[in-house]
Design an enzyme around this catalytic site. Structure first.
Site, PDB file in Angstrom:
ATOM      1  N   GLY A  46       0.827  -1.220   0.000  1.00  0.00           N
ATOM      2  CA  GLY A  46       0.000   0.000   0.000  1.00  0.00           C
ATOM      3  C   GLY A  46       0.849   1.253   0.000  1.00  0.00           C
ATOM      4  O   GLY A  46       0.450   2.285   0.543  1.00  0.00           O
ATOM      5  N   GLN A 101      -2.060   7.086   1.240  1.00  0.00           N
ATOM      6  CA  GLN A 101      -1.648   8.220   2.094  1.00  0.00           C
ATOM      7  C   GLN A 101      -0.542   7.809   3.071  1.00  0.00           C
ATOM      8  O   GLN A 101       0.538   8.404   3.117  1.00  0.00           O
ATOM      9  CB  GLN A 101      -2.849   8.736   2.893  1.00  0.00           C
ATOM     10  CG  GLN A 101      -2.458   9.745   3.981  1.00  0.00           C
ATOM     11  CD  GLN A 101      -3.577  10.079   4.945  1.00  0.00           C
ATOM     12  OE1 GLN A 101      -4.194  11.115   4.817  1.00  0.00           O
ATOM     13  NE2 GLN A 101      -3.848   9.214   5.916  1.00  0.00           N
ATOM     14  N   LEU A 141       0.051  -2.028   4.940  1.00  0.00           N
ATOM     15  CA  LEU A 141      -0.894  -0.909   4.857  1.00  0.00           C
ATOM     16  C   LEU A 141      -1.929  -1.119   3.760  1.00  0.00           C
ATOM     17  O   LEU A 141      -2.913  -0.379   3.690  1.00  0.00           O
ATOM     18  CB  LEU A 141      -0.131   0.393   4.586  1.00  0.00           C
ATOM     19  CG  LEU A 141       1.059   0.701   5.497  1.00  0.00           C
ATOM     20  CD1 LEU A 141       1.606   2.085   5.196  1.00  0.00           C
ATOM     21  CD2 LEU A 141       0.656   0.612   6.959  1.00  0.00           C
ATOM     22  N   SER A 166      -7.580  -0.842  12.968  1.00  0.00           N
ATOM     23  CA  SER A 166      -8.371   0.391  12.853  1.00  0.00           C
ATOM     24  C   SER A 166      -9.328   0.584  14.022  1.00  0.00           C
ATOM     25  O   SER A 166      -9.909  -0.377  14.537  1.00  0.00           O
ATOM     26  CB  SER A 166      -9.178   0.321  11.552  1.00  0.00           C
ATOM     27  OG  SER A 166     -10.170   1.329  11.532  1.00  0.00           O
ATOM     28  N   GLU A 195     -12.114   1.584  13.623  1.00  0.00           N
ATOM     29  CA  GLU A 195     -13.403   1.136  13.084  1.00  0.00           C
ATOM     30  C   GLU A 195     -13.786  -0.220  13.699  1.00  0.00           C
ATOM     31  O   GLU A 195     -14.963  -0.587  13.709  1.00  0.00           O
ATOM     32  CB  GLU A 195     -13.268   1.067  11.566  1.00  0.00           C
ATOM     33  CG  GLU A 195     -14.502   0.825  10.754  1.00  0.00           C
ATOM     34  CD  GLU A 195     -15.575   1.903  10.774  1.00  0.00           C
ATOM     35  OE1 GLU A 195     -15.299   3.062  11.133  1.00  0.00           O
ATOM     36  OE2 GLU A 195     -16.720   1.564  10.438  1.00  0.00           O
ATOM     37  N   TYR A 254     -16.006  -3.407   6.306  1.00  0.00           N
ATOM     38  CA  TYR A 254     -14.595  -3.027   6.489  1.00  0.00           C
ATOM     39  C   TYR A 254     -14.157  -3.291   7.927  1.00  0.00           C
ATOM     40  O   TYR A 254     -13.085  -3.872   8.169  1.00  0.00           O
ATOM     41  CB  TYR A 254     -14.419  -1.540   6.139  1.00  0.00           C
ATOM     42  CG  TYR A 254     -13.090  -0.960   6.558  1.00  0.00           C
ATOM     43  CD1 TYR A 254     -11.962  -1.083   5.759  1.00  0.00           C
ATOM     44  CD2 TYR A 254     -12.957  -0.278   7.776  1.00  0.00           C
ATOM     45  CE1 TYR A 254     -10.737  -0.553   6.162  1.00  0.00           C
ATOM     46  CE2 TYR A 254     -11.747   0.252   8.181  1.00  0.00           C
ATOM     47  CZ  TYR A 254     -10.640   0.114   7.371  1.00  0.00           C
ATOM     48  OH  TYR A 254      -9.428   0.635   7.771  1.00  0.00           O
ATOM     49  N   ARG A 303      -4.687  13.001   1.753  1.00  0.00           N
ATOM     50  CA  ARG A 303      -5.843  12.141   2.016  1.00  0.00           C
ATOM     51  C   ARG A 303      -6.709  12.019   0.750  1.00  0.00           C
ATOM     52  O   ARG A 303      -6.916  13.015   0.019  1.00  0.00           O
ATOM     53  CB  ARG A 303      -6.650  12.771   3.148  1.00  0.00           C
ATOM     54  CG  ARG A 303      -7.831  11.969   3.646  1.00  0.00           C
ATOM     55  CD  ARG A 303      -7.457  10.621   4.177  1.00  0.00           C
ATOM     56  NE  ARG A 303      -8.287  10.220   5.307  1.00  0.00           N
ATOM     57  CZ  ARG A 303      -8.470   8.945   5.650  1.00  0.00           C
ATOM     58  NH1 ARG A 303      -7.890   7.961   4.975  1.00  0.00           N
ATOM     59  NH2 ARG A 303      -9.201   8.651   6.705  1.00  0.00           N
ATOM     60  N   ARG A 340     -11.189  15.412   3.689  1.00  0.00           N
ATOM     61  CA  ARG A 340     -10.639  15.991   2.445  1.00  0.00           C
ATOM     62  C   ARG A 340     -11.773  16.452   1.533  1.00  0.00           C
ATOM     63  O   ARG A 340     -11.632  17.455   0.823  1.00  0.00           O
ATOM     64  CB  ARG A 340      -9.756  14.946   1.771  1.00  0.00           C
ATOM     65  CG  ARG A 340      -8.994  15.405   0.592  1.00  0.00           C
ATOM     66  CD  ARG A 340      -7.829  16.346   0.932  1.00  0.00           C
ATOM     67  NE  ARG A 340      -7.542  17.170  -0.239  1.00  0.00           N
ATOM     68  CZ  ARG A 340      -7.077  16.691  -1.385  1.00  0.00           C
ATOM     69  NH1 ARG A 340      -6.777  15.412  -1.503  1.00  0.00           N
ATOM     70  NH2 ARG A 340      -6.883  17.496  -2.412  1.00  0.00           N
TER      71      ARG A 340
END
Ligand code: NAP
Ligand code: G4F
Length: 321
Positions: free
Chosen positions: A8, A12, A80, A125, A127, A149, A184, A191
């Site tokens: 990744g 970002q 990532l 994360s 999340e 996710y 981002r 963003r």
């Protein structure tokens, strides 16, 4: 020379991490997906596209993952790569699970066989906390993911813990809260807001359509967060760390602040549309980074208002060209 593999690297965090590791004298190898667009935009923006060794890398393809490890023999691996947009994960739950969940397991399994002594960072994360009942969240807070996710990241996180315990591998997880920057992606709310504020100020756009304005997040600055990734892999013992600022703010506060930065009243331009709402959303996140501060010496440098100023100023410059 220490060799790091970043999956990744075009994202970002991948770009900022590559820059940090190059500055520390690493050989940096980045895994890149083949696609039709300019994949190296962020590395070019940071002036490091020529210094990162790039290899074709696809997390869906076990043989490819294994061959890359055999070829690079990294000392440190930073995983990532992911389908990282929560909104899209509701539209593409199986794909998201394949890449973000099983993809991490493919990497751990390949590393177990090829480079079992490599130190690995897994991008977990906030999340995963999802529907929280405790605030702020720390490393012992239970997970209750609210999106495909989040579920996939939770699978990847427990796979990392399992490989650490079962095979004594040095795998550390950063349970990272939202972190943003001038690099981002424009699909993420911060963003989307700073770019729209700049464009409206410059007369290039008239309206901004958002979804849930009441959602609260703990927003930090990506360059600070990649430093924490590196610190985790410099420890003798692998572990999990919450990386956050400890502040929480609503999407509405973010909008108001960004529009104030360009001397506009957001209420004249911004609407909340049902079409932008998610089937289930994470209402509020706030992290407690005390463990990272104590064990790693990590402290966030950029907080909410400065972050918005950095991002909005950059978008004004970019859009004004
Ligand atoms: P990002 O900008 O979306 O970058 C994701 C990277 O993954 C891109 O380089 C992308 O490549 C690559 N990728 C996607 N699917 C892949 C696949 N099938 N095989 C190989 N590479 C693939 O994400 P980010 O914000 O830098 O976040 C980095 C990691 O941290 C992600 O795992 C994310 O889920 C996690 N995370 C992020 C945050 C945050 O607030 N930023 C917070 C917690 C955790 P392309 O350029 O080709 O698309
Ligand atoms: O910016 P977001 O899309 O980020 P989200 O869903 O928190 O996910 C990001 O942070 C996670 C860490 O917690 C990462 F793991 C993940 O990879 C990603 O980087 O949305 C933030 C909030 C949500 O509640 C969303 O519903 O903003 C709300 N929102 C309101 N209007 C919107 C919009 N989000 C987006 N993307 N677009 C909107 O128009």
């Amino acid at each position: 020379m220490t060799t790091a593999l970043i999956t990744g690297v075009t994202g970002q965090d991948g770009a900022y991490l590559a820059k940090l590791l190059l500055e520390k004298g690493y050989r940096v190898v980045g895994g890149v997906r083949r696609n039709g667009r300019d994949a190296l935009g962020r590395l070019t923006a940071l002036g490091i596209a020529e210094q990162v060794e790039l290899l074709p890398f696809e997390l869906m393809e076990y043989t490819n993952v294994r061959h890359v490890l055999e070829r690079v023999h990294p000392d440190e691996i930073y995983n990532l790569a992911a389908q990282s947009f929560v909104g899209v994960s509701f539209e593409q739950p199986l794909y998201t699970s394949e890449v973000t969940g099983l993809g991490a397991l493919r990497l751990f399994e390949a590393a177990r066989v090829v480079t079992p002594r490599a130190k690995i960072y897994q991008a977990s994360s906030s999340e995963m906390f999802g529907r929280v009942t405790v605030s702020p969240q720390n490393e012992t807070t239970p997970f209750h993911p609210r999106s495909p996710y989040g579920v996939a990241k939770t699978f990847a996180h427990y796979s990392a813990v399992n490989y650490r315990e079962a095979y004594d591998m040095h795998i550390s997880c950063g349970i990272m809260f939202n972190h943003e920057s001038v690099l981002r992606g424009t699909e993420f709310v911060t963003r989307k807001i700073t770019r729209a504020a700049a464009r409206i100020k410059l007369g290039l756009q008239t309206r901004l359509e958002l979804g849930n304005l009441e959602a609260r997040r703990d927003w930090g600055h990506a360059p600070d967060y990649v430093e924490a990734m590196w610190l985790m892999l410099q420890q003798d013992t692998p572990d999990d760390y919450v990386i956050a600022t400890g502040e929480t703010h609503s999407v509405e506060e973010f909008v108001k602040t960004a529009f104030e930065f360009v001397s506009l009243n957001w209420r004249g331009y911004v609407t909340s549309s049902p079409g932008q709402l998610r089937p289930a959303d994470v209402e509020s996140l706030c992290g407690n980074p005390r463990k990272a501060t104590t064990a790693l010496g990590w402290v966030p440098q950029v907080l909410f208002y400065e972050l918005i100023a950095i991002m909005t100023r950059a978008d004004l410059q970019r859009e004004g060209k």
